[in-house]
Design an enzyme around this catalytic site. Structure first.
Site, short mmCIF file in Angstrom:
data_model
loop_
_atom_site.label_atom_id
_atom_site.label_comp_id
_atom_site.label_asym_id
_atom_site.label_seq_id
_atom_site.Cartn_x
_atom_site.Cartn_y
_atom_site.Cartn_z
N ALA B 44 1.14 -1.32 -0.13
CA ALA B 44 -0.07 0.14 -0.02
C ALA B 44 0.87 1.01 -0.01
O ALA B 44 2.15 1.43 0.77
CB ALA B 44 -0.46 0.27 1.51
N GLY B 70 0.85 -2.35 10.07
CA GLY B 70 0.27 -0.82 10.18
C GLY B 70 0.03 0.64 8.85
O GLY B 70 0.43 1.10 8.78
N ASN B 97 -1.71 -1.11 -4.52
CA ASN B 97 -2.30 -0.73 -3.83
C ASN B 97 -2.59 0.75 -2.84
O ASN B 97 -1.39 1.39 -2.66
CB ASN B 97 -2.15 -1.30 -2.24
CG ASN B 97 -3.43 -1.69 -1.43
OD1 ASN B 97 -3.38 -0.89 -0.76
ND2 ASN B 97 -3.87 -3.22 -1.23
N CYS B 128 -8.09 -2.95 5.27
CA CYS B 128 -6.94 -2.66 6.07
C CYS B 128 -7.15 -3.11 7.55
O CYS B 128 -7.98 -2.00 8.39
CB CYS B 128 -5.34 -2.00 6.09
SG CYS B 128 -4.13 -2.28 7.11
N GLY B 215 -3.65 -16.98 5.76
CA GLY B 215 -2.62 -17.44 5.87
C GLY B 215 -3.50 -19.06 5.79
O GLY B 215 -5.08 -18.44 5.68
N GLY B 242 -4.72 -17.43 1.73
CA GLY B 242 -4.25 -18.76 2.62
C GLY B 242 -4.34 -19.59 1.54
O GLY B 242 -3.88 -21.78 1.43
N GLY B 263 -0.44 -14.45 -0.64
CA GLY B 263 0.06 -13.66 0.57
C GLY B 263 0.91 -14.20 1.45
O GLY B 263 2.23 -14.19 1.32
#
Lengths: 259, 311
Positions: B44, B70, B97, B128, B215, B242, B263
């Site tokens: 991001a 964050g 992003n 987020c 995950g 995941g 991810g």
């Protein structure tokens, strides 16, 4: 060059209370050069635990393509790792991070290597390499007690070696700084690895010397992509260094040690 | 066999690293040829540089992890001047992003970053869970999500995909709202809000207290939500949550995703995207497919294939 390899476990034994020495063999060893680098170990074949475990490299032997890691069995991941047997494979990514700087300017210089607990292992390869270039390594190693201490003779073979323990069962009772004072150790530069309060104490005490500190921080990826292990740098609120890829070794003052 | 075309995106294959799990590509470019990837979703960007949350920022969970990074990033100018040019040498579309604390923040980032030569699409981060303002606040209210989407669409030079949060009662409601506001596609799911406590201290493990769960543990949630949303909207979905293997990719395509993002698995095995892409052709053959398009939305046997799935 960072690689990933299923490496052969050559030997695996408990060398002190809950402290394990694991020797691995494989091509990846050829990439390992600097002391203070680490590997990322997958301890489980399944998704539990999911993440790898960062463990420092304690000894590199390029002749037989082996390297040694020493770790403390303290949680679910390291408990699983401790059950692995010689002959089995271990999924390793490495070598990761930047190690301790070593160059010919250290020849003839007295270099104090200070380690605390599971921060001691990377100092062993560091000491070997320092000795190989003609530096004079001196070791001050801190442990919780004598049962948790390891590699005492190995370090002693490389140079003067002093100890501190929390309960006084080995060496000076107290911290590594107490042992340095007690033995009135003089040195040209200082390389340290251990808990943050220990590193902070050394950094504060030896502002006039060349000091390098190896940090530990909870990591995600180990290669610098996830931003889990960042720490602040002085006087720049948005500035940062990643322990895994910018470190784990930093010059004293380069990063803020509250992390 | 693997190529897929989506709004703004011509993908060699349907596999890309998910935002926040691949940095800006630099670290992975030292490990394998990024040209292999279908696309790259970069981390991001916010208007100003952000340090993010204090550490510890990650904690493990069974089959997953919690993170509270964050949105740490070098800021819009840093991303445009330093990070994006490094990726120009690769023949891979970049999905940028976009994040912020206000509609104006999002618009500023979207307008400028969408003009970068290698940015092919935007991913609007309204999900987020780890920032105090912005992020998930926009993603849990259909009207706010729609207003933000509309505003960003007005200023963006490239198609806009909206990243949905699973931390809502009805994800389809948000999906429909952003589709009506002009979203070109959806990416889903972001992480599930979670927490772990330290048994010794009784305190949260993460400095931020809560974090986003990702995950393999969240895969069934992602599959269910993609299955549900793909019936509710007619814009394409890039699925994530995941994914660890080529088989997982197939399951996401069955659910209704047209492409996927990997991810957390990048943290466990940094070579995973490359390995999955290598395994896809054989896996497709194993299940009797000659092209990935044939798999998309297969869980909806009664559903007509939307137009964008045509070659």
């Amino acid at each position: 060059m960072i690689g990933k390899e299923d490496m052969q476990i050559v030997s695996h034994k408990e060398i002190a209370k809950d402290i394990f020495e694991l020797v691995l063999q494989g091509e990846l060893t050829r990439q390992m050069t600097k002391p203070g680098q680490f590997v990322h170990v997958k301890v489980s074949e399944t998704f539990v635990p999911l993440l790898r475990r960062p463990i420092s490299i304690a000894r590199i032997s390029r002749e037989d393509r082996t390297f040694t890691i020493i770790y403390r069995k303290s949680g679910e991941g390291t408990a699983l790792l401790s059950s692995k047997k010689p002959g089995e494979k271990a999924d390793i990514i490495g070598p990761l991070g930047n190690g301790f700087p070593i160059d010919s300017s250290l020849k003839g210089k007295k270099v104090l290597l200070t380690g605390g607990g599971i921060g001691v292992p990377p100092l062993y390869e560091l000491s070997r390499q320092l000795k190989a270039i003609g530096a004079v390594p001196v070791h001050v190693l801190g442990f919780e007690n004598i049962e948790a201490s390891f590699y005492k003779e190995e370090f002693a073979r490389l140079g003067d070696t002093y100890f501190s323990t929390t309960d006084g069962s080995l060496g000076v009772k107290g911290f590594v700084t107490d042992a340095i004072s007690y033995h009135e150790i003089e040195f040209d530069s200082l390389y340290a690895c251990g808990p943050t309060p220990m590193l902070k104490a050394l950094e504060t005490r030896y502002t006039e010397r060349e000091v390098y500190l190896s940090l530990e921080e909870r990591m995600g990826c180990g290669i610098g992509a996830c931003f889990a292990c960042v720490c602040h740098i002085p006087n720049d609120p948005a500035g940062y260094k990643k322990v895994c890829s910018d470190g784990p070794v930093f010059r004293a003052g380069e990063v803020v040690l509250s992390c | 066999m693997l190529n897929i075309t989506l709004p703004g995106l011509t993908l060699k294959n349907p596999v890309m690293p998910a935002s926040g799990c691949f940095g800006f590509g630099k670290e992975f470019s030292n490990l394998y040829d990024l040209n292999k990837l279908g696309a790259i979703m970069i981390k991001a960007a916010t208007p100003e540089a952000r340090f993010g949350n204090e550490t510890p920022r990650v904690a493990e969970t069974p089959g997953g992890m919690l993170n509270a990074i964050g949105l740490q990033n070098p800021g819009l100018s840093g991303v445009i001047q330093t990070e994006l040019p490094r990726l120009e040498s690769f023949d891979v579309p970049i999905i940028a992003n976009v994040a912020g604390s206000s509609i104006e923040d999002y618009m500023e980032v979207a307008e400028r970053i969408s003009q970068a030569p290698n940015v092919a699409a935007l991913e609007l981060n309204i999900s987020c869970p780890n920032v105090k303002t912005g992020g998930i606040a926009f993603g849990t209210d259909p009207k706010m999500a729609a207003d933000l989407t509309e505003a960003v669409k007005r200023v963006s030079s490239v198609p806009v995909y909206v990243k949905l949060s699973p931390n809502v009662t009805s994800i389809s409601e948000i999906a429909i709202a952003v589709e009506q506001a002009g979203a070109d596609g959806l990416t889903m799911i972001n992480t599930l809000l979670g927490m772990r406590l330290d048994l010794k201290t009784g305190r949260p493990v993460l400095a931020n207290k809560t974090g986003g769960l990702s995950g393999p543990a969240i895969k069934p949630v992602a599959i269910r939500m993609i299955h549900e949303v793909s019936r509710a909207v007619s814009i394409p979905i890039i699925g994530m949550g995941g994914i660890q293997s080529a088989e997982d990719v197939l399951e996401f395509l069955y659910a209704g995703a047209s492409a996927v993002a990997v991810g957390t698995a990048n943290f466990v095995n940094p070579f995973i995207c490359s390995e999955i892409i290598d395994e896809l052709p054989e896996m497709l053959s194993k299940y009797g497919f000659s092209h990935v398009r044939e798999c998309i939305g297969r869980s909806h046997e009664d559903a007509p294939k939307p137009d964008y799935h045509r070659a």
